[in-house]
Design a protein around this motif. Structure first.
Motif, PDB file in Angstrom:
ATOM      1  N   PRO A  23       0.814  -1.219   0.000  1.00  0.00           N
ATOM      2  CA  PRO A  23       0.000   0.000   0.000  1.00  0.00           C
ATOM      3  C   PRO A  23       0.846   1.268   0.000  1.00  0.00           C
ATOM      4  CG  PRO A  23      -0.872  -1.568   1.588  1.00  0.00           C
ATOM      5  CD  PRO A  23       0.439  -2.111   1.086  1.00  0.00           C
ATOM      6  N   ALA A  24       1.964   1.241   0.704  1.00  0.00           N
ATOM      7  CA  ALA A  24       2.835   2.421   0.735  1.00  0.00           C
ATOM      8  C   ALA A  24       3.440   2.672  -0.637  1.00  0.00           C
ATOM      9  CB  ALA A  24       3.939   2.239   1.771  1.00  0.00           C
ATOM     10  N   LEU A  25       3.840   1.606  -1.321  1.00  0.00           N
ATOM     11  CA  LEU A  25       4.400   1.765  -2.661  1.00  0.00           C
ATOM     12  C   LEU A  25       3.342   2.243  -3.652  1.00  0.00           C
ATOM     13  CD1 LEU A  25       6.602  -1.449  -2.851  1.00  0.00           C
ATOM     14  CD2 LEU A  25       7.379   0.915  -2.540  1.00  0.00           C
ATOM     15  N   ALA A  82      -0.732   9.639  14.788  1.00  0.00           N
ATOM     16  CA  ALA A  82      -0.630   8.819  13.574  1.00  0.00           C
ATOM     17  C   ALA A  82       0.815   8.774  13.080  1.00  0.00           C
ATOM     18  CB  ALA A  82      -1.553   9.355  12.483  1.00  0.00           C
ATOM     19  N   ALA A  83       1.508   9.894  13.164  1.00  0.00           N
ATOM     20  CA  ALA A  83       2.913   9.933  12.742  1.00  0.00           C
ATOM     21  C   ALA A  83       3.766   9.028  13.640  1.00  0.00           C
ATOM     22  CB  ALA A  83       3.433  11.363  12.783  1.00  0.00           C
ATOM     23  N   THR A  84       3.435   8.984  14.918  1.00  0.00           N
ATOM     24  CA  THR A  84       4.159   8.111  15.841  1.00  0.00           C
ATOM     25  C   THR A  84       3.927   6.649  15.479  1.00  0.00           C
ATOM     26  OG1 THR A  84       3.983   9.752  17.601  1.00  0.00           O
ATOM     27  CG2 THR A  84       4.462   7.504  18.275  1.00  0.00           C
ATOM     28  N   PHE A  85       2.686   6.290  15.187  1.00  0.00           N
ATOM     29  CA  PHE A  85       2.393   4.919  14.764  1.00  0.00           C
ATOM     30  C   PHE A  85       3.210   4.573  13.528  1.00  0.00           C
ATOM     31  CE2 PHE A  85      -1.889   5.163  16.948  1.00  0.00           C
ATOM     32  CZ  PHE A  85      -1.624   4.141  17.846  1.00  0.00           C
ATOM     33  N   HIS A  86       3.203   5.458  12.553  1.00  0.00           N
ATOM     34  CA  HIS A  86       3.911   5.207  11.296  1.00  0.00           C
ATOM     35  C   HIS A  86       5.407   4.998  11.550  1.00  0.00           C
ATOM     36  CE1 HIS A  86       4.789   5.386   7.020  1.00  0.00           C
ATOM     37  NE2 HIS A  86       5.715   6.279   7.287  1.00  0.00           N
ATOM     38  N   LYS A  87       5.988   5.877  12.342  1.00  0.00           N
ATOM     39  CA  LYS A  87       7.421   5.795  12.635  1.00  0.00           C
ATOM     40  C   LYS A  87       7.749   4.492  13.369  1.00  0.00           C
ATOM     41  CE  LYS A  87       9.169   7.946  15.986  1.00  0.00           C
ATOM     42  NZ  LYS A  87       9.725   8.258  17.164  1.00  0.00           N
ATOM     43  N   ASP A  88       6.945   4.130  14.357  1.00  0.00           N
ATOM     44  CA  ASP A  88       7.181   2.899  15.121  1.00  0.00           C
ATOM     45  C   ASP A  88       7.038   1.654  14.251  1.00  0.00           C
ATOM     46  OD1 ASP A  88       7.582   4.542  17.297  1.00  0.00           O
ATOM     47  OD2 ASP A  88       5.663   4.064  18.261  1.00  0.00           O
ATOM     48  N   MET A  89       6.029   1.650  13.372  1.00  0.00           N
ATOM     49  CA  MET A  89       5.840   0.497  12.491  1.00  0.00           C
ATOM     50  C   MET A  89       6.989   0.385  11.492  1.00  0.00           C
ATOM     51  SD  MET A  89       1.746  -0.019  11.911  1.00  0.00           S
ATOM     52  CE  MET A  89       1.480   1.526  11.108  1.00  0.00           C
ATOM     53  N   LEU A 117       4.394  -5.714  15.812  1.00  0.00           N
ATOM     54  CA  LEU A 117       3.919  -5.012  14.622  1.00  0.00           C
ATOM     55  C   LEU A 117       2.407  -5.158  14.476  1.00  0.00           C
ATOM     56  CD1 LEU A 117       4.554  -3.402  12.042  1.00  0.00           C
ATOM     57  CD2 LEU A 117       4.965  -5.573  10.892  1.00  0.00           C
ATOM     58  N   LYS A 118       1.899  -6.367  14.666  1.00  0.00           N
ATOM     59  CA  LYS A 118       0.452  -6.580  14.559  1.00  0.00           C
ATOM     60  C   LYS A 118      -0.297  -5.798  15.630  1.00  0.00           C
ATOM     61  CE  LYS A 118       0.846 -11.123  14.347  1.00  0.00           C
ATOM     62  NZ  LYS A 118       0.515 -12.554  14.268  1.00  0.00           N
ATOM     63  N   ASP A 119       0.271  -5.707  16.822  1.00  0.00           N
ATOM     64  CA  ASP A 119      -0.346  -4.927  17.894  1.00  0.00           C
ATOM     65  C   ASP A 119      -0.418  -3.450  17.507  1.00  0.00           C
ATOM     66  OD1 ASP A 119      -1.344  -4.426  20.636  1.00  0.00           O
ATOM     67  OD2 ASP A 119       0.606  -3.424  20.888  1.00  0.00           O
ATOM     68  N   LEU A 120       0.673  -2.943  16.944  1.00  0.00           N
ATOM     69  CA  LEU A 120       0.676  -1.543  16.496  1.00  0.00           C
ATOM     70  C   LEU A 120      -0.346  -1.310  15.394  1.00  0.00           C
ATOM     71  CD1 LEU A 120       4.377  -0.281  16.309  1.00  0.00           C
ATOM     72  CD2 LEU A 120       2.466   0.779  17.499  1.00  0.00           C
ATOM     73  N   GLN A 121      -0.466  -2.257  14.465  1.00  0.00           N
ATOM     74  CA  GLN A 121      -1.437  -2.118  13.388  1.00  0.00           C
ATOM     75  C   GLN A 121      -2.855  -2.108  13.935  1.00  0.00           C
ATOM     76  OE1 GLN A 121      -0.024  -5.431  11.060  1.00  0.00           O
ATOM     77  NE2 GLN A 121       1.027  -4.105   9.597  1.00  0.00           N
ATOM     78  N   ALA A 122      -3.118  -2.931  14.930  1.00  0.00           N
ATOM     79  CA  ALA A 122      -4.453  -2.942  15.549  1.00  0.00           C
ATOM     80  C   ALA A 122      -4.715  -1.622  16.274  1.00  0.00           C
ATOM     81  CB  ALA A 122      -4.568  -4.114  16.522  1.00  0.00           C
ATOM     82  N   ARG A 123      -3.710  -1.119  16.978  1.00  0.00           N
ATOM     83  CA  ARG A 123      -3.876   0.173  17.669  1.00  0.00           C
ATOM     84  C   ARG A 123      -4.065   1.314  16.671  1.00  0.00           C
ATOM     85  NH1 ARG A 123       1.170   0.161  21.111  1.00  0.00           N
ATOM     86  NH2 ARG A 123       0.764   2.385  21.186  1.00  0.00           N
ATOM     87  N   GLN A 124      -3.390   1.216  15.524  1.00  0.00           N
ATOM     88  CA  GLN A 124      -3.547   2.231  14.484  1.00  0.00           C
ATOM     89  C   GLN A 124      -4.973   2.205  13.928  1.00  0.00           C
ATOM     90  OE1 GLN A 124      -1.535   1.618  10.702  1.00  0.00           O
ATOM     91  NE2 GLN A 124      -0.975   3.787  10.650  1.00  0.00           N
ATOM     92  N   ALA A 125      -5.522   1.025  13.731  1.00  0.00           N
ATOM     93  CA  ALA A 125      -6.905   0.906  13.250  1.00  0.00           C
ATOM     94  C   ALA A 125      -7.874   1.501  14.267  1.00  0.00           C
ATOM     95  CB  ALA A 125      -7.241  -0.555  12.977  1.00  0.00           C
ATOM     96  N   ASP A 126      -7.632   1.240  15.544  1.00  0.00           N
ATOM     97  CA  ASP A 126      -8.466   1.836  16.594  1.00  0.00           C
ATOM     98  C   ASP A 126      -8.359   3.361  16.568  1.00  0.00           C
ATOM     99  OD1 ASP A 126      -9.200  -0.702  17.418  1.00  0.00           O
ATOM    100  OD2 ASP A 126      -7.819  -0.728  19.133  1.00  0.00           O
ATOM    101  N   HIS A 127      -7.157   3.846  16.333  1.00  0.00           N
ATOM    102  CA  HIS A 127      -6.915   5.287  16.273  1.00  0.00           C
ATOM    103  C   HIS A 127      -7.681   5.923  15.112  1.00  0.00           C
ATOM    104  CE1 HIS A 127      -4.298   8.858  15.347  1.00  0.00           C
ATOM    105  NE2 HIS A 127      -4.505   9.030  16.627  1.00  0.00           N
TER     106      HIS A 127
END
Length: 170
Positions: A23-25, A82-89, A117-127
């Motif tokens: 998706p990023a590409l 959101a920027a923090t999530f992106h940077k951490d992922m 990573l999956k935990d961060l993705q789930a938290r990002q979706a919640d965000h």
């Protein structure tokens, strides 16, 4: 047996990494630079386009001054998180990639990183959902319906915030 299992896990991890970066590409620089790092894709240009979209959205939704202030305040804090999530992922993906490149695979470490990573993705979706719910709480039902149409059209590539069906361009 053990090496076969390790190869399968390694292959699955590599495939997962590749799929998470697609998706990023795909959202890279397009005509006019887009949000990527191509021509016109620098931070200032993205910020200017974002501000122009927000102004257009405010006009199309006929926001009150109070609504504008509430949304702008929330948007600032929301975007920072959101920027923090992106940077951490990004850091976790890099760490997983580094681990996969090592001659000796530490599957426990790779698995742990993948779990994080999956935990961060789930938290990002919640965000993201929190953001949508906040917008819904701030807007009237009619404004929110219009907002969702504008946002959907913008994602389909109809231009910044698109146009409502049946309305001429502005």
């Amino acid at each position: 047996m053990r090496t076969h299992r390790a190869r399968i896990i390694c292959s699955a991890t590599i495939l997962a990494l590749m799929l998470t970066t697609l998706p990023a590409l795909a959202w890279g620089p397009g005509p006019g630079g887009g949000p990527g790092r191509g021509p016109g894709g620098d931070h200032e240009a993205r910020q200017a386009r974002r501000e122009a979209r927000m102004e257009k959205m405010e006009i199309l939704l006929d926001l009150t001054p109070e609504q504008k202030e509430q949304l702008q305040t929330f948007r600032s804090s929301h975007r920072a998180q959101a920027a923090t999530f992106h940077k951490d992922m990004q850091a976790l993906r890099q760490e997983i990639g580094d681990e996969i490149q090592k001659p000796e695979l530490d599957m426990a470490k790779i698995s742990g990183l993948q779990t994080r990573l999956k935990d961060l993705q789930a938290r990002q979706a919640d965000h993201r959902m929190e953001g949508i719910l906040n917008v819904r709480k701030t807007l009237t039902p009619a404004q929110f319906t219009k907002f969702m149409v504008l946002a959907r059209d913008g994602r389909r590539g109809l231009g910044p915030m698109g146009q409502l069906a049946g309305q001429p361009g502005q």
